[in-house]
Design an enzyme around this catalytic site. Structure first.
Site, mmCIF file in Angstrom:
data_model
loop_
_atom_site.group_PDB
_atom_site.id
_atom_site.type_symbol
_atom_site.label_atom_id
_atom_site.label_comp_id
_atom_site.label_asym_id
_atom_site.label_seq_id
_atom_site.Cartn_x
_atom_site.Cartn_y
_atom_site.Cartn_z
ATOM 1 N N ARG A 126 43.427 48.517 27.723
ATOM 2 C CA ARG A 126 43.883 49.318 28.850
ATOM 3 C C ARG A 126 45.377 49.603 28.732
ATOM 4 N NH1 ARG A 126 41.629 47.674 34.634
ATOM 5 N NH2 ARG A 126 43.120 45.978 34.538
ATOM 6 N N ARG B 1 49.954 46.344 30.685
ATOM 7 C CA ARG B 1 50.398 45.461 31.773
ATOM 8 C C ARG B 1 50.306 44.012 31.312
ATOM 9 N NH1 ARG B 1 46.624 47.245 36.645
ATOM 10 N NH2 ARG B 1 46.095 45.085 36.269
ATOM 11 N N ARG C 24 41.929 35.452 34.655
ATOM 12 C CA ARG C 24 41.327 36.255 35.717
ATOM 13 C C ARG C 24 39.806 36.153 35.715
ATOM 14 N NH1 ARG C 24 42.187 42.235 35.367
ATOM 15 N NH2 ARG C 24 43.663 41.942 33.696
#
Ligand code: AMP
Length: 212
Positions: free
Chosen positions: A127, A159, A170
């Site tokens: 991403r 990110r 996560r």
């Protein structure tokens, strides 16, 4: 029909949910979004929700139960519900089961979109976000038409929470294993191979649910 959609981040769960809602008109219950709107409102509990969300921790089950009950009650129950990101714990599963029973309904299927941890990491670490306008791309599934740059010309960056270590962290509760186990025990689990094209997965789900 009432469905619970499960799958790790990057499994394409959100996309499948959208397709099902659009085509079959389910009430879409996306708990992350419901909680975000509470966090951004003047609700007396907004501060509490914000804190949990900021830490990436689950909001307490009892609070989520009250929110869900309030939300579900306002919907047209004849359309059925599609739950996304909820339930995530065994207690939450039991709450959902209980609420639906009160409506004279039940959990019909728990659709689990399976992809391996390796694949999740591969997809999520591909991403890229535009530094300038915030547009999000994926080097594998949704590359920028402007090569290494955003359509606006901005630089594409990764990110920090999309780096493999952060992704692993996560994912620790994202799989909702307790929910998967209880669904299996209750004979309502439907496992779907998530490593295929979006439309193929959609058709598979629709067919296995007898919606086609
Ligand atoms: P999501 O949009 O699904 O990534 O969820 C964002 C945040 O909302 C999570 O990190 C949790 O803090 C909270 N959240 C979402 N779904 C639930 C849930 N079922 N139970 C408790 N907290 C949740």
């Amino acid at each position: 029909m009432n469905l619970i959609l499960l799958g790790p981040q990057g499994s394409g769960k959100g996309t499948q949910a959208e397709m099902l809602v659009k085509k079959y008109g389910f009430n879409y219950v996306e708990m992350g979004n419901i909680l975000r709107s509470i966090a951004n409102s003047d609700n007396s509990k907004s501060g509490l929700v914000k804190e949990y969300q900021a830490r990436g921790e689950l909001v307490p089950d009892e609070f989520v139960r009250l929110i869900a009950w309030d939300h579900l009650n306002k919907q047209d129950k004849s359309k059925g519900f599609l739950f996304d990101g909820y339930p995530r714990t065994l207690a939450q599963y039991e709450h959902v089961d209980d609420m639906l029973r009160k409506f004279g309904q039940k959990i019909d299927k728990v659709v689990y979109i399976m992809i391996s941890e390796e694949e999740v990491i591969r997809r999520l670490s591909a991403r890229r976000t535009c530094e300038k306008c915030g547009n999000i791309y994926n080097l594998i599934t949704n590359p920028s038409p402007n090569g290494g740059k955003c359509v606006c010309g901005g630089k594409l960056v990764q990110r920090t929470d999309d780096k493999p270590e952060a992704i692993k962290k996560r994912l620790s509760w994202g799989y909702a294993n307790e929910v998967k186990e209880v669904a299996e025990k209750n004979g309502v689990l439907l496992e779907i191979d998530g490593k295929r094209p979006i439309e193929v997965i959609h058709q598979d789900i629709v067919q296995k649910l007898g919606l086609a």
